[in-house]
Design a protein around this motif. Structure first.
Motif, short mmCIF file in Angstrom:
data_model
loop_
_atom_site.label_atom_id
_atom_site.label_comp_id
_atom_site.label_asym_id
_atom_site.label_seq_id
_atom_site.Cartn_x
_atom_site.Cartn_y
_atom_site.Cartn_z
N GLN A 81 -5.27 0.04 -1.74
CA GLN A 81 -5.88 0.13 -0.84
C GLN A 81 -4.03 0.55 -0.86
O GLN A 81 -3.71 1.64 -0.52
CB GLN A 81 -6.32 0.06 0.86
N LEU A 82 -3.66 -0.16 -0.74
CA LEU A 82 -1.95 -0.49 -0.90
C LEU A 82 -1.30 -0.21 -2.01
O LEU A 82 -0.16 -0.32 -2.18
CB LEU A 82 -1.57 -1.94 0.17
N GLN A 83 -1.38 -0.18 -3.17
CA GLN A 83 -1.68 0.13 -4.52
C GLN A 83 -0.24 -0.91 -4.76
O GLN A 83 1.03 -0.78 -5.46
CB GLN A 83 -0.25 1.47 -4.16
N VAL A 84 -0.59 -2.42 -4.31
CA VAL A 84 -0.24 -3.16 -4.82
C VAL A 84 -0.51 -4.24 -5.83
O VAL A 84 -2.31 -4.15 -6.20
CB VAL A 84 0.61 -4.34 -3.47
N ALA A 85 -0.20 -5.21 -7.09
CA ALA A 85 -0.81 -6.39 -7.34
C ALA A 85 -1.36 -7.43 -6.50
O ALA A 85 -1.29 -7.41 -5.41
CB ALA A 85 0.29 -6.82 -8.45
N GLU A 86 -2.83 -7.08 -6.98
CA GLU A 86 -3.72 -8.53 -6.32
C GLU A 86 -2.68 -10.19 -6.48
O GLU A 86 -1.79 -9.78 -7.26
CB GLU A 86 -4.80 -9.06 -7.30
N LYS A 87 -2.83 -10.84 -5.43
CA LYS A 87 -2.20 -11.77 -4.76
C LYS A 87 -0.71 -11.64 -4.47
O LYS A 87 -0.23 -12.30 -3.68
CB LYS A 87 -1.76 -12.81 -6.05
N ASP A 88 -0.15 -10.64 -4.53
CA ASP A 88 1.27 -9.61 -3.98
C ASP A 88 0.80 -10.15 -1.98
O ASP A 88 -0.20 -10.33 -1.66
CB ASP A 88 1.93 -8.15 -3.91
N LEU A 89 2.04 -10.66 -1.42
CA LEU A 89 2.11 -11.26 -0.05
C LEU A 89 2.45 -10.13 0.44
O LEU A 89 2.76 -8.85 0.49
CB LEU A 89 3.08 -11.43 -0.02
N VAL A 90 1.36 -10.02 1.72
CA VAL A 90 0.58 -8.87 3.05
C VAL A 90 1.04 -9.27 4.50
O VAL A 90 0.53 -10.78 4.43
CB VAL A 90 -0.57 -8.29 2.57
N TYR A 91 1.47 -8.62 5.15
CA TYR A 91 1.19 -9.18 6.39
C TYR A 91 -0.34 -9.12 6.64
O TYR A 91 -0.49 -8.01 6.37
CB TYR A 91 2.28 -8.17 7.74
N GLU A 92 -0.90 -9.97 7.34
CA GLU A 92 -2.39 -9.95 8.38
C GLU A 92 -2.03 -10.18 9.89
O GLU A 92 -2.27 -11.27 10.13
CB GLU A 92 -2.99 -10.33 7.26
N ILE A 93 -2.55 -8.53 9.98
CA ILE A 93 -2.06 -8.56 11.70
C ILE A 93 -3.69 -8.35 12.34
O ILE A 93 -3.94 -7.41 12.75
CB ILE A 93 -0.94 -7.84 12.33
#
Length: 242
Positions: free
Chosen positions: A118-130
């Motif tokens: 959904q975010l068009q990033v690589a798997e395991k890239d860091l994201v905030y989860e809120i």
């Protein structure tokens, strides 16, 4: 108010009368309505007819029952038009309601396959989860899990995550929010969701998934939300192509 000669069923007429009383504020939120007996005597109709009208209004969310006390007027649903991209805070302020959030958790995680897609990033890239409960005038409206790529939107903290993220992104980071894709489906609340939303397990809810993008088309936010169906409804105005 009740025309017994009308082809419209009497319980429908009573429903319409009560809806009008609620919508024009003759009956106020959390006000107890008259008993079945009182309605039956006032309109000279059967209590079974009254009960059918009231049951329908309870099912439709206009009324609610409290065991041993009576039947009361529900707070009216918040309406959101599906025509513009706004955040929850902006929506509530526009309706004269006080928005707030209850932060349940704030984490930095490695993105899984769905979030990465959904975010068009690589798997395991860091994201905030809120993970938040969103409230309006102190009433829980939605349970929301938001994912934002850290590389694109840095600087979110546990403190500022509990306010308007759109305002932070546009005002503090000078990024331009452009559009979003949103999916809505009906479901029933599971026990953990129901506890956070102050509703019964099995109550109807709206599941919403939204991916929002910046002006250049880059996704910056993926949100999974569970909205109370008794407090929220969406309106989509449609035009026929000429």
């Amino acid at each position: 108010m009740i025309n017994k000669s009308s082809p419209i069923p009497i319980y429908h007429q009573l429903e319409a009368y009560l809806k009008e009383q609620i919508e024009n504020s003759s009956l106020h939120a959390d006000e107890m309505i008259p008993s079945e007996r009182e309605f039956a005597e006032r309109f000279q109709i059967s209590r079974m007819t009254v009960r059918q009208a009231i049951n329908n209004l309870v099912s439709d969310g206009y009324l609610y029952r409290q065991k041993g006390r009576g039947t009361f007027v529900s707070k009216q649903k918040v309406e959101q038009a599906l025509e513009g991209l706004t955040g929850f805070t902006e929506d509530m302020l526009e309706r004269g309601m006080k928005p707030s959030s209850r932060l349940l958790s704030f984490n930095t995680i490695a993105s899984g396959s769905q979030v990465a897609h959904q975010l068009q990033v690589a798997e395991k890239d860091l994201v905030y989860e809120i993970f938040r409960v969103r409230l309006a005038d102190g009433i829980p409206m939605a349970l929301e899990t938001t994912y934002i790529p850290i590389a694109l939107v840095p600087g979110i903290t546990e403190d500022n995550s509990n306010h308007s993220l759109y305002k932070y992104i546009e005002n503090q980071l000078s990024l331009k929010i452009s559009e979003a894709t949103q999916e809505i489906e009906a479901a029933i609340a599971r026990k953990p969701e129901a506890d956070h939303l102050d509703i019964a397990a099995g109550a109807p809810v709206l599941l919403i998934m939204r991916t929002a993008c910046l002006q250049d088309g880059t996704p910056f936010e993926f949100v999974k939300s569970v909205y109370r169906a008794d407090r929220y409804r969406f309106i989509h105005r449609l035009k026929r192509d000429q």
